[in-house]
Write a protein that holds these residues in place. Structure first.
Motif, short mmCIF file in Angstrom:
data_model
loop_
_atom_site.label_atom_id
_atom_site.label_comp_id
_atom_site.label_asym_id
_atom_site.label_seq_id
_atom_site.Cartn_x
_atom_site.Cartn_y
_atom_site.Cartn_z
N UNK A 97 0.84 -1.21 0.00
CA UNK A 97 0.00 0.00 0.00
C UNK A 97 0.87 1.26 0.00
N UNK A 98 1.88 1.26 0.86
CA UNK A 98 2.78 2.41 0.92
C UNK A 98 3.54 2.57 -0.40
N UNK A 100 2.44 1.79 -3.35
CA UNK A 100 1.51 2.38 -4.32
C UNK A 100 1.38 3.88 -4.10
N UNK A 101 1.30 4.27 -2.84
CA UNK A 101 1.16 5.70 -2.54
C UNK A 101 2.41 6.46 -2.95
N UNK A 102 3.53 5.75 -3.03
CA UNK A 102 4.76 6.40 -3.46
C UNK A 102 5.01 6.26 -4.95
N UNK A 103 3.97 5.78 -5.66
CA UNK A 103 4.06 5.66 -7.12
C UNK A 103 5.19 4.77 -7.58
N UNK A 149 10.45 4.90 0.06
CA UNK A 149 10.63 5.98 -0.92
C UNK A 149 12.09 6.33 -1.15
#
Lengths: 308, 318
Positions: A97-98, A100-103, A149
């Motif tokens: 999930x993290x 994905x949020x960081x593209x 990230x």
């Protein structure tokens, strides 16, 4: 890397962070030391854009924390105190999930997650739900999330709170390794003096939202020490006469007795005179050594100064 | 936007896998299918009744509209009431907002995820109702009826989304899920039951009708005066009930379907209301204030949530 100018956050009358001027250089491990409620967490969440400062400015990697908050969050990570995870998801799913949020593009995700779990020693628990994780495992998962990230700066808020000595050591080693191998700049907060002393190259002492000192531990110690030299003694057969005699020696400022130990605070090194006096009085020296100021003392001393 | 979609996907997956959603979905599906089945029985006995009668099993106790009036609020609120404050207290929100996304992506994503889950629920339930009825009846809806069904499905989704937005608002305003669940339940009870009781009481008080003493006198109820009084009473009652979005939905929904609609609350349960089937355009023309009110309500709730969420301070300790 991190620079705050007169950064302030007030909650009504309460000044949680008060005109804070803090500089953290690239590649160092900086420790923010202060008692509970001194504004460490507020400083951290303001830097990460979870709240807005009342006044003052700050930059991380040159980006303004208010105007370029999202860019700040691209290069900086934070592990909040008591960070939460999605309990009914596995470690892997949480990290995904993290990611994905960081593209992070899909093909890279799987590898990134695998590598990170390995790095924090959770490779065997990848498919385990987080609700079954111990505190130490959670904290390690938190570090993995922080690293997704590939940040240049990482903020750790009380990273070892509530961990056992083994867990504390693991987290500390991990921070060292990241700092050394990847040049990660680390800002960590703690109320544990020992931890900061062990981990950080430079230390800032924060009290009631104000930074009252920031330097290397050695320099802080030097600046502070009222007495140039302190001698630690443990004697057998020492009487009050002896203590009186030591007090009478030139340059000796004071003598403190704590249990079996005697601390002699001197303006200049009078070790020779002290040992002569001990022998003259027929006492035996069990231990005798010059004493450095521990961070504990520095800390307490700064706290006292702040009160005045 | 990418952030919002990611959050939306996760929220939708969470909803679809959550016990809460599955139980409500199963309940609605079961009751709707039953009411559709009862509707077909009614149509068989009354050749004049059209296909739309499957949505108005009202004569047998409940219709789909009534189900939505009664359960709709709880479905929408259930998906929203802990969306923000649960993440806040568990500490996941601060982790989430340390990621390089805009803050509104989180709230937008949550709203989108909830809306998707509700749309799925409403659309598939209505679809299955039609699917159950058609083989039994041997005929399907005509073009106009199909259009009515689509519009009704859209109205239902908007109506459910209103409750979702209200749930999100509750979860943003309150810090504890226990508070927001109480708020949700009391709102639900108020809008679906209490309001009709209050309306009946107020109407009774405002327009007292003196019952002639003595033996039952049918002539007294037939007088012009009596009818006027009853009319005033109904108007007052109706206007008070219009505070509740559930009532507005009931009015708009039954007009769009062109059915008698459901009963609302306890006050009207089982009481047959005079019914006149409106043309679709006519229905939309007379019911647009109701539809608009639901849409505006939803927008206002979401806008308030959005503003609050953006200004909120996210502390790790909640």
């Amino acid at each position: 890397m991190i620079e705050t100018r007169e950064l302030s956050k007030y909650y009504g009358e309460i000044k949680a962070v008060d005109r804070l001027n803090l500089t953290v250089y690239e590649g160092e491990i900086f420790g923010l030391l202060g008692p509970n409620g001194s504004g460490k967490t507020t400083t951290f969440i303001t830097l990460m854009g979870l709240t807005v400062p009342t006044s003052g400015t700050a930059t991380i990697g040159g980006y303004d924390i208010v105007k370029d908050s999202r860019k700040v969050r691209k290069i900086a990570s934070m592990l909040p105190e008591g960070a939460g995870y999605y309990e009914d998801l596995t470690a892997e799913q949480n990290l995904n999930y993290i990611c994905q949020l960081n593209d992070i593009p899909k093909p890279e995700r799987e590898r990134t997650i695998k590598d990170l779990l390995e790095a924090v020693g959770l490779a065997d628990n990848a498919k385990m739900k987080v609700e079954k994780f111990s505190r130490g495992m959670r904290q390690r998962l938190g570090i993995a999330e922080v690293l997704i990230k590939k940040p240049r700066v990482a903020l750790f808020d009380e990273p070892t709170i509530g961990l056992d000595p083994q867990g504390t050591k693991e987290i500390r080693d991990m921070m060292f390794r990241l700092n050394k191998e990847q040049g990660l700049t680390v800002l960590l907060s703690s109320h544990l003096l020992y931890e900061v002393q062990q981990t950080c190259q430079r230390v800032g002492i924060i009290r009631k939202g104000r930074l009252i000192a920031a330097d290397t531990i050695g320099n802080l110690s030097k600046k502070l020490s009222k007495w140039k030299v302190t001698l630690e003694l443990e004697l057998a057969g020492a009487g009050p006469d002896l203590i009186r005699e030591i007090k009478g020696i030139n340059d000796v400022m004071s003598v403190d007795q704590e249990g079996s130990k005697i601390f002699v605070h001197m303006e200049s090194d009078r070790t020779r005179e002290v040992s002569e006096a001990v022998i003259k009085h027929g006492a035996t020296i069990l231990l005798m050594r010059p004493k450095e100021h521990s961070l504990d003392e520095i800390f307490m001393e700064y706290m006292k100064e702040g009160d005045q | 936007m990418a952030g919002a979609l990611t959050v939306c996907r996760k929220e939708l997956a969470d909803h679809l896998g959550s016990r809460r959603y599955v139980v409500l979905f199963a309940l609605i599906l079961l009751l709707s299918t039953l009411s559709a089945y009862q509707g077909t029985e009614y149509i068989k006995n009354n050749p004049n009744a059209g296909f739309m009668a499957i949505f108005s099993g009202a004569r047998f106790g409940f219709s789909f509209t009534y189900l939505m009036v009664f359960f709709g609020p709880i479905i929408g609120l259930a998906l929203g009431f802990d969306a923000v404050n649960k993440e806040r207290t568990s500490g996941t929100l601060s982790v989430l907002l340390c990621q390089p996304i805009f803050r509104d992506s989180v709230i937008n994503g949550k709203f989108m995820g909830g809306t998707a889950a509700l749309s799925l629920l409403a659309a598939s339930t209505i679809g299955i109702m039609c699917g159950v009825a058609m083989p039994i009846l041997g005929f399907g809806p005509g073009f106009e009826d199909a259009l009515r069904i689509v519009l009704f499905a859209l109205l239902t989704i908007v109506y459910l989304t209103f409750w979702l937005a209200l749930g999100l608002l509750f979860s943003t305003v309150t810090k504890k899920t226990s508070t927001s669940i109480l708020l949700s339940i009391s709102t639900w009870l108020f809008c679906s039951i209490v309001i009709s009781i209050i309306a009946a009481l107020v109407a009774n008080y405002a327009v007292p009708i003196q019952m002639p003493s003595g033996p039952f006198n049918p002539g007294a109820q037939g007088t012009q005066e009596y009818r006027e009084l009853m009319q005033r009473r109904t108007t007052i009652q109706m206007n008070i009930q219009r505070i509740s979005p559930a009532y507005l939905y009931n009015e708009a929904g039954s007009s769009i379907l062109g059915t008698m609609g459901g009963s609302f609350g306890f006050g009207e349960l089982g009481r047959g209301t005079p019914f006149q089937r409106l043309e679709l355009t006519q229905a939309l023309a007379t019911r647009w204030p109701q539809i608009l009110a639901i849409v505006v309500g939803m927008v206002v709730c979401f806008a308030a949530t959005y503003m609050l969420f953006l200004r909120m301070e996210i502390r790790p300790e909640g």
